[in-house]
Design an enzyme around this catalytic site. Structure first.
Site, mmCIF file in Angstrom:
data_model
loop_
_atom_site.group_PDB
_atom_site.id
_atom_site.type_symbol
_atom_site.label_atom_id
_atom_site.label_comp_id
_atom_site.label_asym_id
_atom_site.label_seq_id
_atom_site.Cartn_x
_atom_site.Cartn_y
_atom_site.Cartn_z
ATOM 1 N N SER A 1 0.735 -1.210 -0.091
ATOM 2 C CA SER A 1 -0.071 -0.006 -0.116
ATOM 3 C C SER A 1 0.836 1.252 -0.021
ATOM 4 O O SER A 1 1.590 1.402 -0.853
ATOM 5 C CB SER A 1 -1.083 -0.061 1.258
ATOM 6 O OG SER A 1 -2.071 0.995 1.060
ATOM 7 N N ASP B 1 -5.642 -3.527 -2.565
ATOM 8 C CA ASP B 1 -4.685 -3.517 -1.490
ATOM 9 C C ASP B 1 -3.786 -4.657 -0.810
ATOM 10 O O ASP B 1 -4.766 -5.644 -0.411
ATOM 11 C CB ASP B 1 -5.144 -2.685 -0.402
ATOM 12 C CG ASP B 1 -4.171 -1.901 0.769
ATOM 13 O OD1 ASP B 1 -3.248 -2.775 1.239
ATOM 14 O OD2 ASP B 1 -4.184 -0.632 0.731
#
Length: 270
Positions: free
Chosen positions: A55, A167
């Site tokens: 991320s 993510d």
């Protein structure tokens, strides 16, 4: 034989810690802490051998491995330019797009290959189709990082080779795997040690749910690091709260300086 092995082992233990491989967790705007740590490592001449990130950790890691300085990254994160990355698209797949991130990469590092980076880099993303995390270290760099940072519900999935990715923190928010057994010293930077928000708006709820899931896969991985920076944050910092970049950067910088001074002192006493 035992004496010979002991001497070799002691020499390895006495080798100065002047380089580390980094694991950078996800955490949205709190990634500024990671940028601060990198600034401290640079100032104390501690070489980064490789970076593995999820991320925001993947975004920070990719920029750093491309040669963008921590101070430049801090300015980017604190600017309106970075805030505009997360613009609304009102898509059926998600509210936000990664188009702004692609444009930012094109400006600072237009080459989309992993091989163009100055430091080995790994980006972790979650494959929605296989229900597993994947580590990218080849192919399209920009797409891999965008996939790694595509927070579910808030962002659209990124399609790579026919698969849909979101993510990396969903399945692995602390991707230490590609660094294990390759590097003598691994430093982990975890930026999610904070008191949960009392708010219950859409973003706050998404963060609470996501945080509850990712916490389960982080703790065992943190124990595998040789060193860990995991500062306890004294106030609420939302995942998109980039207005507090300067304060978060200072937190990371101070923690990074403590780490650097500690290992430098350890080196001198060996």
């Amino acid at each position: 034989m035992n004496g010979w092995f002991s001497n070799i082992k002691q020499k390895l233990l006495n080798k100065p810690v002047d380089s580390v491989a980094l694991v950078l967790s996800g955490g949205g705007a709190r990634g500024a802490i990671e940028v601060g740590v990198l600034q401290a490592l640079d100032e104390y001449n501690i070489t980064v051998e490789a970076v593995s990130g999820t991320s925001i950790g993947a975004i920070v890691g990719a920029f750093y491995c491309a040669g963008v300085s921590p101070l430049q990254m801090k300015e980017i994160m604190a600017s309106r330019i970075f805030a505009k990355i997360f613009h609304f698209s009102w898509s059926k797949q998600g509210l936000l797009t990664m188009e702004g991130l692609y444009n930012l990469f094109k400006e600072y590092h237009p080459d989309t290959s992993f091989g163009s980076l100055k430091i080995p880099f790994y980006a972790c993303a979650s494959n929605l189709d296989t229900k597993r995390f994947e580590i990218f270290n080849n192919g399209d760099l920009h797409k891999a990082v965008a996939a790694s940072a595509s927070i579910p519900v808030l962002f659209q999935p990124v399609e790579i080779n026919g698969y849909h990715y979101i993510d990396g923190g969903l399945y692995n928010n602390f991707p230490i795997e590609p660094l294990l057994h390759k590097h003598r010293y691994i430093l982990g930077v975890h930026v999610n040690n904070y008191k949960p928000s009392d708010e219950y708006n859409v973003i706050a709820i998404a963060e609470k749910v996501f945080t509850a899931v990712v916490q389960q896969n982080v703790i065992p991985k943190m124990k595998k690091c040789n060193y860990l920076i995991n500062p306890l944050l004294d106030e609420k910092y939302g995942i998109l709260d980039f207005k507090k970049t300067d304060k978060l950067f200072k937190t990371g910088y101070n923690e990074g300086v403590k780490f650097a001074k500690k290992i430098k002192t350890t080196n001198k006493t060996r």
